[in-house]
Design an enzyme around this catalytic site. Sequence first.
Site, PDB file in Angstrom:
ATOM      1  N   ASN A   1      -5.733 -41.945  -7.181  1.00  0.00           N
ATOM      2  CA  ASN A   1      -6.227 -43.292  -6.929  1.00  0.00           C
ATOM      3  C   ASN A   1      -7.744 -43.273  -6.759  1.00  0.00           C
ATOM      4  OD1 ASN A   1      -6.562 -45.847  -4.850  1.00  0.00           O
ATOM      5  ND2 ASN A   1      -4.893 -46.090  -6.294  1.00  0.00           N
TER       6      ASN A   1
ATOM      7  N   GLY B   1      -6.007 -45.362  -1.869  1.00  0.00           N
ATOM      8  CA  GLY B   1      -7.253 -44.647  -2.031  1.00  0.00           C
ATOM      9  C   GLY B   1      -8.401 -45.563  -2.401  1.00  0.00           C
TER      10      GLY B   1
ATOM     11  N   ARG C   1      -9.508 -46.720  -5.185  1.00  0.00           N
ATOM     12  CA  ARG C   1      -9.210 -47.819  -6.113  1.00  0.00           C
ATOM     13  C   ARG C   1      -8.462 -48.936  -5.405  1.00  0.00           C
ATOM     14  NH1 ARG C   1      -5.829 -50.209 -10.056  1.00  0.00           N
ATOM     15  NH2 ARG C   1      -7.004 -50.741 -11.945  1.00  0.00           N
ATOM     16  N   CYS C   2      -7.471 -48.581  -4.596  1.00  0.00           N
ATOM     17  CA  CYS C   2      -6.718 -49.600  -3.864  1.00  0.00           C
ATOM     18  C   CYS C   2      -7.627 -50.447  -2.978  1.00  0.00           C
ATOM     19  CB  CYS C   2      -5.660 -48.943  -2.983  1.00  0.00           C
ATOM     20  SG  CYS C   2      -4.217 -48.314  -3.865  1.00  0.00           S
ATOM     21  N   MET C   3      -8.652 -49.825  -2.411  1.00  0.00           N
ATOM     22  CA  MET C   3      -9.507 -50.516  -1.440  1.00  0.00           C
ATOM     23  C   MET C   3     -10.620 -51.326  -2.084  1.00  0.00           C
ATOM     24  SD  MET C   3      -9.919 -47.761   1.662  1.00  0.00           S
ATOM     25  CE  MET C   3     -10.795 -46.557   0.650  1.00  0.00           C
TER      26      MET C   3
END
Length: 395
Positions: free
Chosen positions: A338, A381, A383-385
């Site tokens: 991620n 991670g 990317r998610c944030m």
Amino acid sequence: MDSEVGPLRTVLLHRPGAELKRLTPRNNDQLLFDGIPWVDRAQEEHDAFAELMRARGVEVLLLADLLVTALSDGRARAAGIHSAVDERRLGIDLADAVRSYLSSAGPEELAGMLTAGLTFEELPAAEGASLVRKMHHPHDFALEPLPNLLFTRDSSVWVGDRVAITSLAMPARSRETALTDLVYAYHPRFRRTGRAYGAHSAPLEGGDVLLLAPGVLAVGVGERTTPAGAESFARSVFADGLAHTVLAVPIAQARATMHLDTVCTMVDRDAMVMYPAVRDSLSAYPLRPNGSDGVAVSGPVPFLAAAAEAMGIERLRAIETGLDPVTAEREQWDDGNNTLAIAPGVLVAYERNVETNKRLEEAGIEVLRISGSELGSGRGGPRCMSCPIDRAPLR
């Protein structure tokens, strides 16, 4: 925005706040966290993440700040309060009292309550006659907190110059898109922004959407995004001329692989980091316009080959997570796949995924490491944030 790796210009983040302090061993599973984060340290880690991007010339927008500005508009306040109060759960009288209480708050206080929630204990004492209130524990939530707002990737996706407000599958997250929608509808910066994807009844989450190349999208179908959501999204981007191919990619319906970006993310124009356990088994159903406002579906075909063909390249390189099967499984769980690209071949990753980061650097990728010991407790991670809002076109 036409790719995952074009130079990042503007990104939307949410700095973790009081909503994370609502997590307890009694509710963390329901609120989709695998542990109870140390909130002060999570904030320090998130601040370092934001500052790293600012140092690389990226404009960082914070969701809480945007929400406060949006809520200065009376229409936004009314919409935000309406979406937050569940009359079926609270009953008519208490729901009216909660709406009145929220209406009395200023924009900043209201934004705080909409994100961090309210317990029955925090409501005005005058409402004690309510049966609903009497039969709930004082620390139960009259208004649920939104700790997963940290993962801004999921509630909106930018494709080209349009934003798609998604439809989140899990009950703990269903209210997040209402706040995101307020920002895009009422913040002055976004009022002229075009919308994509209006079929909110079909679940689609941003963590499942990868912009592989200009005109080519991949959409994971699994725990959070349904086949109907993927097809509806494809129909929308085709109608708007934003893509010529959408690859629907089945993934396991499991916590460890909740989104497509938990098993692979783009790290360069022709490369992605990928969990080796799915490399040879990952398939895709190519979707293309059928010429009459519909969608033509083919496949299934091997994902990597289908992606390369749609992208117009000879081969899509897959840089494998980990060193061996055990390390790969550990680092996949710790969001080793991620990653957030801030330019072609330059990405942000958690420092703890040592072997994956080493593999990436051996493949010529620059890895900018951040700490995520507390941020990662929600299984997400870099990317998610992050929700990229603007990237320079790929040259």
